[in-house]
Design a protein around this motif. Structure first.
Motif, PDB file in Angstrom:
ATOM      1  N   ALA A  74      33.445 -10.962  19.881  1.00 27.45           N
ATOM      2  CA  ALA A  74      32.493 -12.087  19.861  1.00 27.45           C
ATOM      3  C   ALA A  74      31.329 -11.805  20.807  1.00 27.45           C
ATOM      4  O   ALA A  74      30.156 -12.014  20.471  1.00 27.45           O
ATOM      5  N   LEU A  75      31.662 -11.273  21.984  1.00 30.66           N
ATOM      6  CA  LEU A  75      30.632 -10.961  22.980  1.00 30.66           C
ATOM      7  C   LEU A  75      29.669  -9.897  22.437  1.00 30.66           C
ATOM      8  O   LEU A  75      28.442 -10.027  22.540  1.00 30.66           O
ATOM      9  N   GLY A  76      30.247  -8.851  21.873  1.00 31.57           N
ATOM     10  CA  GLY A  76      29.421  -7.765  21.335  1.00 31.57           C
ATOM     11  C   GLY A  76      28.602  -8.207  20.137  1.00 31.57           C
ATOM     12  O   GLY A  76      27.423  -7.861  20.008  1.00 31.57           O
ATOM     13  N   PHE A  77      29.206  -8.990  19.262  1.00 32.56           N
ATOM     14  CA  PHE A  77      28.541  -9.464  18.042  1.00 32.56           C
ATOM     15  C   PHE A  77      27.293 -10.281  18.381  1.00 32.56           C
ATOM     16  O   PHE A  77      26.194 -10.031  17.900  1.00 32.56           O
ATOM     17  N   VAL A  78      27.507 -11.250  19.262  1.00 31.75           N
ATOM     18  CA  VAL A  78      26.421 -12.153  19.638  1.00 31.75           C
ATOM     19  C   VAL A  78      25.325 -11.398  20.412  1.00 31.75           C
ATOM     20  O   VAL A  78      24.129 -11.626  20.221  1.00 31.75           O
ATOM     21  N   THR A  79      25.753 -10.458  21.258  1.00 31.83           N
ATOM     22  CA  THR A  79      24.766  -9.694  22.033  1.00 31.83           C
ATOM     23  C   THR A  79      23.985  -8.760  21.124  1.00 31.83           C
ATOM     24  O   THR A  79      22.768  -8.620  21.251  1.00 31.83           O
ATOM     25  N   ALA A  80      24.693  -8.118  20.182  1.00 35.57           N
ATOM     26  CA  ALA A  80      24.020  -7.191  19.270  1.00 35.57           C
ATOM     27  C   ALA A  80      23.010  -7.922  18.392  1.00 35.57           C
ATOM     28  O   ALA A  80      21.972  -7.358  18.034  1.00 35.57           O
TER      29      ALA A  80
END
Ligand code: SAM
Length: 432
Positions: A74-80
């Motif tokens: 979730a962290l990576g998805f939203v940041t990407a």
């Protein structure tokens, strides 16, 4: 199977947490000893984990741990998708985020919900409004924030964007760490033809060269790795600059496998280090990237740094091109990437370069800066060890293991210096 282990109760753990908080984190009675404070933070992480384990029970805790990869996603998805940047200092509805990022609104709201539970972002007006605002946690996922970890998150996380083609790299494509770790099982098995095992990252992305060559060949990856390292070091090793007497080193300092010179960038910002001079030694492609980085630095800092391309694993000293006969050789975050035999080859090459000029400086010094595994090492050290393993079959060694390898390479270890950091420093001199 059962074991008769003493299991502390939630109350005894909570009491320890309270005690630790009172003696270290009470604003009205601040802890002066910064090393004690640093260790207290690590202990606090352990206690909070233990508390959770006792309260939840082993079943729920284990499932939660296994599912934590979804939180990382979730962290990576939203940041990407640059959601924190899109929101900026305003608020944004899920529909607006969807339009600006090109991602389906359902995907966004599910990932945001996962992060809201960890206090990232704020849902304006309460649960379910799907109107979001940045807060002090999501702010550090923004580009340009002074404490940004955006690239570090991108480096660790996996998104296979358009079949992983590097489209609009800086904003959309994140991979390396997470994708690589999903190949650990395969990488851990002996290769059928008895050739050396390829690291998980090679299996994940389908290449044969080292991860460093692969990354530096693709400029955006090299650049992101450089930025990711800076961001991670600021978090885990920020105190290394203050906790070691760098200004006592005799210049020029040859930084073996110095990368783009992240350490030098931090050191040369400090007034007391301004007289230091460095030579960054690395593979040719990385040296090209390093030179580009240093052209953007103030002349006062850039003039203190020179560059030397080479290969520390080459079979002869001539072929390595390691600068010879200099007073100080530094090697940071390099040895963890190599097997014991390779570490000894690298250090022997460095030693040979140190002693290559007749009548070498009697004070010639090797400074090894590495993350060492201790009983008390934090979760970060353990999770980073998984990353290192996946990216280059890397190993986080204990102090005893590391010292042994340095000695086996022909050095005498004089001192192991502990800091308020995951890194420690081993000082050694070449045995003649
Ligand atoms: C994890 S990075 C550490 C970079 C730097 N020391 C730092 O702390 O930021 C490892 C470095 O080793 C370099 N390296 C890998 N293989 C090398 C080789 N054969 N010769 C010289 N440098 C090499 C990589 O290019 C990379 O910059």
């Amino acid at each position: 199977m059962t074991t008769n282990q003493f299991v502390p109760t939630p109350v005894t753990i909570a009491e320890q947490i309270l005690q630790l908080s009172k003696s270290n984190f009470d604003a009205s009675n601040p802890q002066d000893d910064l090393l004690v404070l640093y260790n207290a933070k690590i202990r606090m992480q352990e206690l909070c984990d233990s508390l959770l384990q006792t309260v939840l029970g082993r079943l729920e805790y284990t499932v939660l741990l296994a599912e934590s990869c979804q939180e990382s996603s979730a962290l990576g998805f939203v940041t990407a998708l640059t959601v924190p940047d899109i929101i900026g200092d305003e608020t944004a509805t899920v529909a607006e985020l969807s339009k600006a990022s090109g991602a389906d609104a359902r995907f966004l709201s599910i990932a945001m919900s996962c992060l809201l539970k960890h206090n990232y972002f704020e849902e304006v007006g309460g649960f379910g409004t799907q109107v979001y605002k940045n807060n002090h946690l999501s702010d550090i996922l923004r580009e340009g924030h002074s404490e940004s970890v955006k690239d570090a998150v991108g480096f660790m996380y996996a998104i296979f964007y358009k079949h992983n083609s590097p489209v609009d790299h800086d904003t959309n494509s994140c991979d390396e760490g997470f994708k690589a770790t999903s190949y650990l099982l395969e990488a851990s098995k002996p290769s059928p033809n008895e050739e050396p095992r390829l690291p998980a990252v090679n299996l994940a992305f389908g290449f044969d060269k080292t991860v460093f060559e692969w990354m530096s060949d693709q400029e955006w990856r090299g650049r992101r790795m450089g930025k990711a390292m800076q961001q991670l070091h600021r978090m885990a090793n920020g105190n290394v600059v203050a906790d070691y007497a760098w200004n006592q080193l005799v210049s020029p300092v040859v930084d073996i496998g110095g990368g783009i010179g992240s350490l030098e960038l931090a050191l040369l910002k400090e007034e007391q280090n301004k007289a230091l001079k460095f030579t960054i030694f690395d593979i040719p492609k990385t040296i090209e990237n390093a030179k580009k980085t240093w052209t953007t630095q103030p002349e006062t800092a850039a003039s203190r740094v020179s560059f030397a391309p080479g290969n520390f694993l080459a079979p002869t000293l001539d072929e390595t091109c390691i600068p010879r006969g200099q007073p100080t050789y530094l090697i940071r975050h390099v040895l963890h990437d190599w097997t014991d035999d390779q570490v000894v080859s690298i250090l022997r090459n460095v030693r040979e370069a140190m002693l290559a000029i007749p009548g070498p400086d009697p004070n010639v010094k090797l400074v090894v800066c590495e993350m060492l595994l201790r009983d008390t090492s934090s979760r970060f050290v353990r999770t980073t060890s998984m990353q290192l393993l996946a990216l280059n079959n890397g190993v986080t060694r204990t102090e005893v293991e590391m010292v042994k390898l340095v000695e086996k390479s022909g050095f005498r270890v004089n001192r192991v210096h502990h800091m308020r950091a995951v890194d420690s420093i081993i000082e050694a001199i070449p045995e003649s």
